[in-house]
Design an enzyme around this catalytic site. Structure first.
Site, mmCIF file in Angstrom:
data_model
loop_
_atom_site.group_PDB
_atom_site.id
_atom_site.type_symbol
_atom_site.label_atom_id
_atom_site.label_comp_id
_atom_site.label_asym_id
_atom_site.label_seq_id
_atom_site.Cartn_x
_atom_site.Cartn_y
_atom_site.Cartn_z
ATOM 1 C CE LYS A 1 -2.585 -2.781 -2.537
ATOM 2 N NZ LYS A 1 -0.991 -1.571 -2.017
HETATM 3 C C1 PLP Z 1 -1.107 -1.846 -0.879
HETATM 4 C C2 PLP Z 1 -1.239 -0.059 0.612
HETATM 5 C C3 PLP Z 1 -0.697 0.319 0.942
HETATM 6 C C4 PLP Z 1 1.581 0.176 0.982
HETATM 7 O O1 PLP Z 1 1.475 -0.369 -0.803
HETATM 8 P P1 PLP Z 1 2.963 -1.510 -0.302
HETATM 9 O O2 PLP Z 1 3.687 -1.272 -1.907
HETATM 10 O O3 PLP Z 1 2.061 -2.222 0.122
HETATM 11 O O4 PLP Z 1 3.836 -0.982 0.052
HETATM 12 C C5 PLP Z 1 -1.096 1.360 1.485
HETATM 13 N N1 PLP Z 1 -1.909 1.965 2.214
HETATM 14 C C6 PLP Z 1 -2.557 0.801 0.879
HETATM 15 C C7 PLP Z 1 -4.162 1.764 1.699
HETATM 16 C C8 PLP Z 1 -2.932 0.105 -0.037
HETATM 17 O O5 PLP Z 1 -4.073 -0.552 -0.228
#
Ligand code: PLP
Length: 393
Positions: A190
Site C-alpha cells: 500500500k
Molecule cells: C489490502 C487490502 C485489504 C486488507 O488489508 P490488510 O492490511 O492486508 O489486512 C482490504 N481491502 C482491500 C481492497 C485491500 O487492498
C-alpha cells in the site's frame, strides 16, 4: 542484468528506521504514545475527528462490522472486484456478503450497481454497504451515500487502496462525509507501510468507542459502563482498582508502538509518495502501446494511485494473460491481477451458485497490474512499456 521489478514495494528511509529504533529503546512497546500519535496524524490527513489504529486492514473491516452490530440475517453489499477481505468481514460476524457488479471500465461499484444488488437480498435484511475505492480511484460517495441513506444502510468505505485520494467533492478519503467509517491498510504494497497495520476513521464518537472496545477483547475499564455494580464498586461506591468488564467478546486487534512509529514517519511522506506515483502513472500513459490502455478514469477528485492497472484485450492480440505475465516475469518484470472477482472464489460460489456479474467479469478478463512504486525510476517505466509493446505487437 537488469534489476527485478516487483509490482509494488515499500520505501523505508533512514528516518523511518530511526523512528522505530527510538520506540525500541523506550519503555513502552504497545499501548503508548506512538499509537495515539499515529492516530492523530492519520485523523489529520483524513480530516476526520477520530482514527483508530489496528493491526491490519482486514481487522479494521471486521471492527467496523462489529461496531455496526452486523450479524446473522443481515446483508452487506460488497462490490465483487475487491480483495477477499472486504466480503469476508461480513462473514466474520455471520452477515451475508451480497455482491454488487461494477463498472467494467473502472472496476468501481456505482449507485445503479448498489440498487441492483439490493434486489438480490432475498429474505435478508440489507443493513450496510462496503464501497471499495479501487486502485486509488474513489467510488461515487455522494451518490452511494444518498442511496444508502434512502435504504437505511450503514456505509463503510474500504479505503485500503485510497490513502491520500480526494473524492469527487474534493474531501480527503477518510473524512466520512458520506459514510460511517473508512478503513485503511498499511501493508507494504500500500502507499504507506507499517509491515502489518490498519486503521478506521469516523466522525461518530460512539462508533470510535465501539471500535476501541472490540479492538481490545471487548474489555472496558470505564466505571460509567459497568453492568455489575456489586463486583465493580466498594462500599463507598469507589470502583475497585483491579476491575474491568467484558459484555461481549472482542479481539486483540491492537497495533503496537513499534509499527505505529513507522506509520507516523511514513504518513509524513504521503504527499511525496503520491506525487511520484502520479508522475510514474503519467509516464506510463505516454509510453504504453495502444494495446495496453489505462483503466477508465473517474471525473472529479484526485486519485492517490495504489496500483497501475491496464486493460488489454489479450485474445485480440493472439495471446493470453498468463503468457504475457510469464514473458514479462522472464524479463524480471512482476505483474499481478487485481482481482479474481470475489463472487468467483469457491467459498462464495458455494453461497451464490450461478451468480454472474458481467461488469466484474469484463473488468477482470482484461486487467493486468504493472509495477508501480516510489523507488522506480523513469527508465523502469520505459522498460516495462517497451516489453509490453513487443509482446502485444
Ligand atoms: C489490502 C487490502 C485489504 C486488507 O488489508 P490488510 O492490511 O492486508 O489486512 C482490504 N481491502 C482491500 C481492497 C485491500 O487492498
Amino acid at each position: 542484468m537488469t534489476r527485478p521489478l516487483p509490482y509494488g514495494r515499500q520505501v523505508i528511509e533512514d528516518d523511518d528506521i530511526a523512528a522505530v529504533v527510538a520506540v525500541l529503546k523506550s519503555d513502552i512497546l504497545t499501548g503508548g504514545p506512538a499509537v495515539s500519535g499515529f492516530e492523530a496524524a492519520l485523523a489529520g490527513i483524513a480530516a476526520a475527528p477520530h482514527a483508530v489504529a489496528c493491526n491490519s486492514g482486514t481487522a479494521g473491516l471486521h471492527l467496523a462490522a462489529l461496531a455496526l452490530d452486523l450479524g446473522p440475517g443481515d446483508a452487506v453489499i460488497v462490490p465483487s472486484v475487491t480483495f477477499v477481505a472486504t466480503a469476508n468481514a461480513a462473514r466474520y460476524v455471520g452477515a451475508e456478503a451480497v455482491f454488487a457488479d461494477v463498472d467494467p471500465a473502472t472496476g468501481l461499484m456505482g449507485p445503479d450497481h448498489l440498487d441492483e444488488a439490493l434486489t438480490r437480498c432475498g429474505g435478508l435484511r440489507p443493513k450496510a454497504v462496503f464501497p471499495v475505492h479501487l486502485n486509488g480511484q474513489c467510488a461515487d460517495m455522494p451518490g452511494l451515500g444518498a442511496l444508502a441513506r434512502r435504504h437505511g444502510l450503514a456505509v463503510v468505505e474500504d479505503a485500503c487502496h485510497a490513502l491520500g485520494s480526494l473524492q469527487s467533492d474534493d474531501r480527503p478519503t477518510g473524512a466520512c462525509a458520506h459514510s460511517d467509517m473508512a478503513v485503511f491498510s498499511f501493508h507494504p504494497v500500500k502507499t504507506v507501510a507499517m509491515g502489518e497495520g490498519g486503521a478506521v476513521t469516523t466522525r461518530d464518537a460512539r462508533l470510535d468507542a465501539r471500535l476501541r472496545l472490540f479492538r481490545s477483547h471487548g474489555i472496558t475499564r470505564e466505571p460509567a459502563e459497568f453492568l455489575q455494580p456489586d463486583e465493580a464498586f466498594d462500599g463507598e461506591g469507589r470502583p475497585n482498582p483491579w476491575y474491568y468488564e467484558m459484555a461481549r467478546p472482542g479481539f486483540n486487534y491492537r497495533a503496537c508502538d513499534i509499527v505505529c512509529a513507522l506509520g507516523t514517519s511514513q504518513l509524513a511522506k504521503l504527499d511525496r509518495f503520491r506525487t511520484r506515483r502520479a508522475e510514474l502513472m503519467a509516464l506510463y500513459e505516454r509510453l504504453l502501446p495502444p494495446a495496453a490502455r489505462p483503466i477508465g478514469r473517474v471525473s472529479g477528485g484526485r486519485p492517490s494511485w495504489h496500483i497501475m492497472v491496464v486493460h488489454i484485450d489479450f485474445e485480440a492480440h493472439g495471446t493470453s494473460r498468463a503468457a504475457v505475465m510469464r514473458a514479462l516475469a522472464g524479463q524480471g518484470v512482476s505483474t499481478q491481477v487485481h482481482y479474481l472477482p470475489v463472487h468467483r472464489q469457491p467459498y462464495y460460489r458455494g453461497r451464490f451458485p450461478g451468480l454472474t456479474l458481467p461488469g466484474a467479469d469484463e473488468y477482470y478478463r482484461r486487467c493486468l497490474t504493472l509495477p508501480l512504486f516510489v523507488g522506480m525510476d523513469d527508465g523502469d517505466v520505459v522498460r516495462v512499456a517497451e516489453a509490453l509493446a513487443r509482446l502485444l505487437s
